[in-house]
Design an enzyme around this catalytic site. Structure first.
Site, PDB file in Angstrom:
ATOM      1  N   LYS A 223      -7.368  -0.881 -10.031  1.00 47.06           N
ATOM      2  CA  LYS A 223      -7.958  -1.668  -8.939  1.00 47.06           C
ATOM      3  C   LYS A 223      -9.259  -0.996  -8.500  1.00 47.06           C
ATOM      4  O   LYS A 223      -9.227   0.154  -8.033  1.00 47.06           O
ATOM      5  CB  LYS A 223      -6.976  -1.720  -7.765  1.00 47.06           C
ATOM      6  CG  LYS A 223      -7.507  -2.408  -6.518  1.00 47.06           C
ATOM      7  CD  LYS A 223      -6.429  -2.535  -5.462  1.00 47.06           C
ATOM      8  CE  LYS A 223      -6.914  -3.236  -4.216  1.00 47.06           C
ATOM      9  NZ  LYS A 223      -7.760  -2.405  -3.358  1.00 47.06           N
TER      10      LYS A 223
ATOM     11  N   HIS B   1     -13.065  -2.885  -2.726  1.00 47.90           N
ATOM     12  CA  HIS B   1     -12.242  -2.394  -1.624  1.00 47.90           C
ATOM     13  C   HIS B   1     -12.615  -3.093  -0.310  1.00 47.90           C
ATOM     14  O   HIS B   1     -12.635  -2.487   0.763  1.00 47.90           O
ATOM     15  CB  HIS B   1     -12.430  -0.877  -1.489  1.00 47.90           C
ATOM     16  CG  HIS B   1     -11.226  -0.135  -1.010  1.00 47.90           C
ATOM     17  ND1 HIS B   1     -10.432   0.624  -1.827  1.00 47.90           N
ATOM     18  CD2 HIS B   1     -10.679  -0.024   0.220  1.00 47.90           C
ATOM     19  CE1 HIS B   1      -9.461   1.177  -1.128  1.00 47.90           C
ATOM     20  NE2 HIS B   1      -9.584   0.796   0.131  1.00 47.90           N
TER      21      HIS B   1
ATOM     22  N   THR C 144      -5.398   2.529  -7.502  1.00 45.17           N
ATOM     23  CA  THR C 144      -6.716   2.328  -6.893  1.00 45.17           C
ATOM     24  C   THR C 144      -7.665   3.417  -7.373  1.00 45.17           C
ATOM     25  O   THR C 144      -7.383   4.612  -7.227  1.00 45.17           O
ATOM     26  CB  THR C 144      -6.590   2.328  -5.356  1.00 45.17           C
ATOM     27  OG1 THR C 144      -5.688   1.281  -4.999  1.00 45.17           O
ATOM     28  CG2 THR C 144      -7.938   2.084  -4.680  1.00 45.17           C
TER      29      THR C 144
ATOM     30  N   SER D  93       0.845  -1.205   0.000  1.00 49.55           N
ATOM     31  CA  SER D  93       0.000   0.000   0.000  1.00 49.55           C
ATOM     32  C   SER D  93       0.871   1.243   0.000  1.00 49.55           C
ATOM     33  O   SER D  93       1.931   1.271   0.633  1.00 49.55           O
ATOM     34  CB  SER D  93      -0.873   0.003   1.261  1.00 49.55           C
ATOM     35  OG  SER D  93      -1.428   1.282   1.464  1.00 49.55           O
TER      36      SER D  93
ATOM     37  N   TYR E  76      -2.149   5.681  -4.526  1.00 47.69           N
ATOM     38  CA  TYR E  76      -3.207   6.682  -4.394  1.00 47.69           C
ATOM     39  C   TYR E  76      -2.664   7.961  -5.004  1.00 47.69           C
ATOM     40  O   TYR E  76      -1.480   8.286  -4.814  1.00 47.69           O
ATOM     41  CB  TYR E  76      -3.567   6.923  -2.923  1.00 47.69           C
ATOM     42  CG  TYR E  76      -4.450   5.851  -2.328  1.00 47.69           C
ATOM     43  CD1 TYR E  76      -5.637   5.495  -2.937  1.00 47.69           C
ATOM     44  CD2 TYR E  76      -4.090   5.208  -1.147  1.00 47.69           C
ATOM     45  CE1 TYR E  76      -6.449   4.505  -2.390  1.00 47.69           C
ATOM     46  CE2 TYR E  76      -4.898   4.221  -0.587  1.00 47.69           C
ATOM     47  CZ  TYR E  76      -6.081   3.882  -1.226  1.00 47.69           C
ATOM     48  OH  TYR E  76      -6.884   2.911  -0.693  1.00 47.69           O
TER      49      TYR E  76
END
Ligand code: FMN
Ligand SMILES: CCCCCCC(=O)C(=O)O
Length: 395
Positions: free
Chosen positions: A243, A267, A165, A115, A139
């Site tokens: 994603k 998610h 994402t 992440s 992100y």
């Protein structure tokens, strides 16, 4: 004392038991953050229920004495069709956090996705398991320089792909986090921003409600759109996966925009409550991808049978999020190792009991949709997809 004695002697044999044990070990704020879905958590439950509504139709008398469950994912060998999904802030689960996950992934021959909101930096995770295949989840920040720098660091540290994402322009409303005033404990940091000396990004303020929601609102770019795929491609040579796609239409647009893969994800039900379970969207997305790029699926995968069903419906591999966090909480690297081995063994068993020697033997007709009571709908024609009649033809 009595509790820890019990824990020491309890060996979880499935992911649900890992979660129960993790719940006993973790502070309430952390367990709630990891486990929660958005709003009423209808989708959280349905992600699991939808897998149960699908039933397997096995073939028998197939020689499965030599099974091979390995596969290849974006050109990289994987010991079985599973990728570790990105989950933020893993050092809340265990002091070794993301490094423990990286080592367990490497040991088990599976790809880990880090992440961008990790509590260990991109470079430290790479050093924890040198040479192991890894993806970086991105992100996109309002400040595009911050985003570009993260991508460059991931590239330099040897990550093999970027998972962008796309389901989180705003944070879903997780009510437990609001009650708990969730924020990252002060001894931990969003490690990718520490070197930059950027307190705004490396720490999370505790406020009236969810500190995470406030953090997201202040930093994340809500204007992100399809045109930004071209921008991302212009700043990296790494393959880009999107994603969070759940429709055929978006899959088609993704392919037109030159993505290298699609991850069907809601998610883990943490964003839009009452959205469909991902396993119920998978076939549509696979149709939209037109065989041009691989499709992956996550959200609700808890069992080896879920992996078989996902592959039968067209996924190349599944991803798991919470399962890894529960392993981490229960036993650090060893806990994640046990979770991965458990899923691997369950998958191998389910595959064999379906009459498949390898992932290549998995067929669409091995899965039928049933009613919520697990009953086959009256008309068995489309649901059986010719499976029964084909069997008769062969006999
Ligand atoms: C605690 C937690 C943190 C997460 N953090 C991220 C993240 O940083 N980036 C991301 O793209 N997805 C994140 N996700 C979503 C996961 O990548 C994945 O889509 C989801 O967990 C899959 O569902 P499962 O938990 O039922 O396996 C997170 C999920 C959880 C539960
Ligand atoms: C831009 C949203 C960041 C969310 C942080 C971690 C996460 O994905 C989660 O589900 O929690």
């Amino acid at each position: 004392m009595a509790q820890s004695k019990t824990l020491a002697h309890f060996e979880p044999v499935n992911l649900y038991e890992f979660e129960a044990l993790a719940k006993l070990k973790l502070p309430k704020m952390v367990y709630d953050y990891y486990s929660s879905g958005a709003d009423d958590q209808y989708t959280l439950a349905d992600n699991i229920e939808a897998f149960k509504r699908l039933r397997l139709v096995p073939r028998v008398l197939v020689d499965i004495s030599a099974q091979d469950i390995s596969t290849t994912i974006l050109g990289v060998p994987s010991s079985f069709p599973l990728v570790i999904a990105p989950t933020a802030m893993q050092r809340m689960a265990h002091p070794d956090g993301e490094c423990a996950t990286a080592r367990a992934a490497a040991k088990n021959g599976v790809i880990m996705t880090l992440s961008s909101w990790s509590t260990t930096s991109i470079e430290q995770v790479a050093k924890a398991a040198p040479g192991a295949p890894r993806w970086f989840q991105l992100y996109v920040y309002k400040d595009r320089d911050v985003t570009a720098k993260l991508v460059r660091r991931a590239e330099k540290a040897g990550y093999l792909a970027i998972a962008l994402t796309v389901d989180t322009p705003r944070l879903g409303r997780r009510e437990a986090d609001i009650h708990n005033k969730f924020s990252l404990p002060s001894h931990l940091t969003m490690a990718n921003f520490v070197e930059e000396g950027d307190a705004e990004k490396s720490h999370m303020e505790q406020g009236a409600g969810s500190g995470l929601a406030a953090y997201v609102a202040s930093l994340i770019d809500r204007s992100l759109s399809w045109k930004d795929i071209a921008w991302l491609k212009s700043i990296t040579r790494l393959p880009i996966l999107v994603k969070g796609v759940v429709t055929r239409a978006d899959a088609e647009i993704a392919v037109r925009n030159g993505v290298a893969g699609i991850i069907v994800s809601n998610h883990g039900a943490r964003q839009l409550d009452t959205s469909l379970a991902t396993i119920d969207c998978l076939e549509e997305v696979v149709a939209g991808a037109q065989g041009k790029v691989p499709v992956f699926v996550d959200s609700g995968v808890r069992r080896g049978t879920d992996i078989v069903k996902s592959l039968a419906l067209g996924a190349q591999a599944v991803q798991i999020g919470r399962g890894v966090l529960w392993g981490l909480a229960v036993g650090g690297e060893e806990g994640v190792d046990r979770v991965l081995k458990l899923l691997r063994d369950e998958f191998e068993l389910a595959l064999g009991l379906c009459g498949c020697r390898s992932v290549k033997d998995i067929r669409r007709e091995m899965v039928v949709r049933t009613t919520s009571e697990g009953k086959r709908p009256l008309s068995n024609g489309p649901m059986m997809n010719g499976w029964a009649s084909n069997n008769h033809a062969r006999l």
